[in-house]
Design a protein around this motif. Structure first.
Motif, PDB file in Angstrom:
ATOM      1  N   LEU A  76       6.075   3.464  -1.164  1.00  0.00           N
ATOM      2  CA  LEU A  76       6.090   2.057  -0.932  1.00  0.00           C
ATOM      3  C   LEU A  76       5.465   1.359  -1.955  1.00  0.00           C
ATOM      4  O   LEU A  76       4.413   1.278  -2.150  1.00  0.00           O
ATOM      5  N   ILE A 116       3.846  -2.275   5.737  1.00  0.00           N
ATOM      6  CA  ILE A 116       3.398  -0.706   5.716  1.00  0.00           C
ATOM      7  C   ILE A 116       3.402  -0.379   7.202  1.00  0.00           C
ATOM      8  O   ILE A 116       3.772   0.747   7.543  1.00  0.00           O
ATOM      9  N   LEU A 131      -0.518  -6.329  -3.577  1.00  0.00           N
ATOM     10  CA  LEU A 131      -1.052  -5.955  -2.270  1.00  0.00           C
ATOM     11  C   LEU A 131      -1.927  -7.023  -1.654  1.00  0.00           C
ATOM     12  O   LEU A 131      -3.040  -7.435  -2.048  1.00  0.00           O
ATOM     13  N   VAL A 181       1.049   3.850  -0.769  1.00  0.00           N
ATOM     14  CA  VAL A 181       1.207   2.673  -1.122  1.00  0.00           C
ATOM     15  C   VAL A 181       0.777   2.476  -2.512  1.00  0.00           C
ATOM     16  O   VAL A 181      -0.586   2.823  -2.912  1.00  0.00           O
TER      17      VAL A 181
END
Lengths: 348, 348
Positions: free
Chosen positions: B76, B90, B81, B106
């Motif tokens: 992802l 998420i 962020l 992530v």
């Protein structure tokens, strides 16, 4: 009550960890099955898995070969994926992990399921990460053991458990944060200060409360137990407790919420009751999430350096994975009061 | 302008993708080096890597063996962020990935470094994920190609690119969201409506603007270009633009901010200028992040189902990884106006 220890049968050798073959013999399963359990593969019946894990816990497990190379991954585990708090932690972990060429796997223990989905820990073990970072430890003793027997290091961030825990951990100065919030309000002349704490099991909340009380005691101001409400760190809860506190015959003139989300709930309650912040009610939060400065008025809060805490935990877990011993088992980063517009002198 | 195509030399075979050995020969490097590039390993000089990637892009690459089993991972990728927006995504991805026994890695493209750290895409390829989910596509054409040649499916969430893009994507009804915000404000009697849009490259922002204008045109109300300000989706930016809008000789009576963060900035500007929301200024946001309901007054906003969009993208990427063709290349989930306390009828 002294017991004589029987000489250990040679096939048990509890003084040394067992090999896969020995575990297989004791469990009455094939070595391939034991290997699957050790490596976190999924195709093993739950009872068999439990039996093998018990034997590993009891006797230890001796690798016959070199440990397989760890994958370039760090596992980051939350109890729950929620809120700006978790995002700050992810940022801090990702930043340091990237410097070490490691990717970050994010997961949560508590999804919709209670108890957590079986298979979570097998998944982690199967991915062979460099290490695991757990936020708000929700790991069981058995899970800790499972990581330990696989040489996968675990570091806790802001654990709700004992700071004297055997696992390395990174926390914040919760006690001194509570102390500085209380001192600030006392200096402004407040004496009746409402508290909305975190849940009872959260040691961080207990430390904030103790720090708060230390400042009150030093100032000779008693803490009215009726003004202390136990919350769960949610805005909804902050709202409910603030409504109740502000409806008291002698309501508090200030409220110290143990996180920023609860403080948002206090703002809402004050608004409903027509109380102006800070003129008629002072509010202090805890965390200093990005949105704290955008509340109206901007929130006075105890800053907890979440991204830095997460970064420190990542550096620790990487060092341990390399075979270094952590310099300290517990790191506490400093909190600091950020004074903004939500606190004002008490108007007599 | 017809050109005659020369018969292809047998060692080029552009009609079929090349094997590793053929690529190695063309590049003048060892097959082992080509293999390292194909598998995202890091120990290859950048120029060599670029040369091999160029050849793969030009000719294609033919696997000699079965594709190595994909690791149980979904990647992802965010540009950055930040914020509650990313957390919702998420959550949505993790939920669906977990159902499929996949873990979620992530990462962010834009860390402190510009351009992004080299090695990011090699890391992703090296981890052999089931698929990649990109939020706000920041991928270059070359990166898309790199994933394509490795058979790693990519799905975009809320892309700022063209919905007619060759990559499958999940978006939200941005145009209809803009339309419903405008209709709501028009029904309340507002005519001078300030807009704080997203950045120019964000098609989602353009779609919201077009939907807004469609409602205004239908009502016969011109959109004053002076009231349209281009923002960057940050609260700081919302504050700056709102200050400017509200200081105009004929200020708007309502502001439509193209995300909730910008709306928080509008609240701040209104507060500074002593304007009461909603009595003296109506405000509409976009996203409906969890904190929107805790603003005072609670924010009227266009709900974008971020977690559901992320979940849909995950389901898509999993299906493609299994060899299924996506039923549609573009999915749009519905947005809906959530009316709360920040909008009120215009007082003449």
């Amino acid at each position: 009550m002294t017991t004589t220890r029987e000489p250990t049968p040679p096939d048990r050798t509890p003084s040394r960890p067992l090999t896969i073959a020995q575990i297989a013999e004791l469990a009455g399963v094939s070595p391939a099955t034991v290997s699957k359990v050790v490596n976190g593969r999924s195709e093993v019946a739950p009872e068999t898995r439990a039996l093998v894990e018990d034997l590993i816990r009891e006797h230890g497990y001796r690798r016959q070969k070199k440990r397989p190379t760890a994958a370039p991954l760090i596992e980051l585990v939350f109890n729950e994926l929620e809120g700006a708090y978790a995002m700050e932690v992810i940022k801090g972990v990702e930043h340091v992990a990237r410097e070490h060429g490691l990717a970050v796997v994010v997961s949560s223990l508590q999804e919709d399921h209670h108890p957590p989905a079986t298979g979570w820990i097998e998944g982690v073990i199967g991915r062979r990460p460099h290490g695991v970072i757990v936020v708000f430890s929700g790991l069981t003793k058995a899970q800790h053991e499972q990581f330990k027997t696989r040489d996968i290091p675990v570091v806790l961030v802001d654990p709700t458990g004992d700071p004297g825990h055997e696992l390395p951990s990174v926390g914040a100065g919760n006690w001194s944060g509570g102390l500085s919030a209380a001192r600030h309000l006392l200096e402004l002349g407040h004496r009746r200060i409402g508290l909305i704490t975190g849940p009872a099991h959260a040691l961080s909340s207990r430390a904030r409360l103790d720090g708060f009380r230390a400042a009150m005691d030093a100032a000779g101001v008693p803490t009215d137990p009726q003004l202390v409400r136990q919350g769960d760190f949610s805005a909804e809860d902050g709202l409910a407790h603030a409504r109740s506190l502000l409806a008291m015959p002698r309501p508090p003139t200030a409220v110290f919420a143990f996180n920023d989300a609860q403080a948002m709930g206090v703002y809402q309650a004050a608004h409903e009751m027509g109380l102006r912040i800070p003129d008629e009610l002072s509010v202090v939060g805890f965390d200093d999430l990005p949105m704290a400065q955008w509340l109206i008025p901007a929130l006075t809060t105890v800053r907890q350096p979440l991204a830095e805490m997460a970064a420190a935990a990542t550096a620790m877990v990487v060092a341990i994975a390399r075979g270094e011993s952590p310099v300290q088992n517990r790191i506490e980063l400093t909190t600091g009061l950020v004074v903004r517009g939500s606190t004002a002198p008490l108007v007599a």
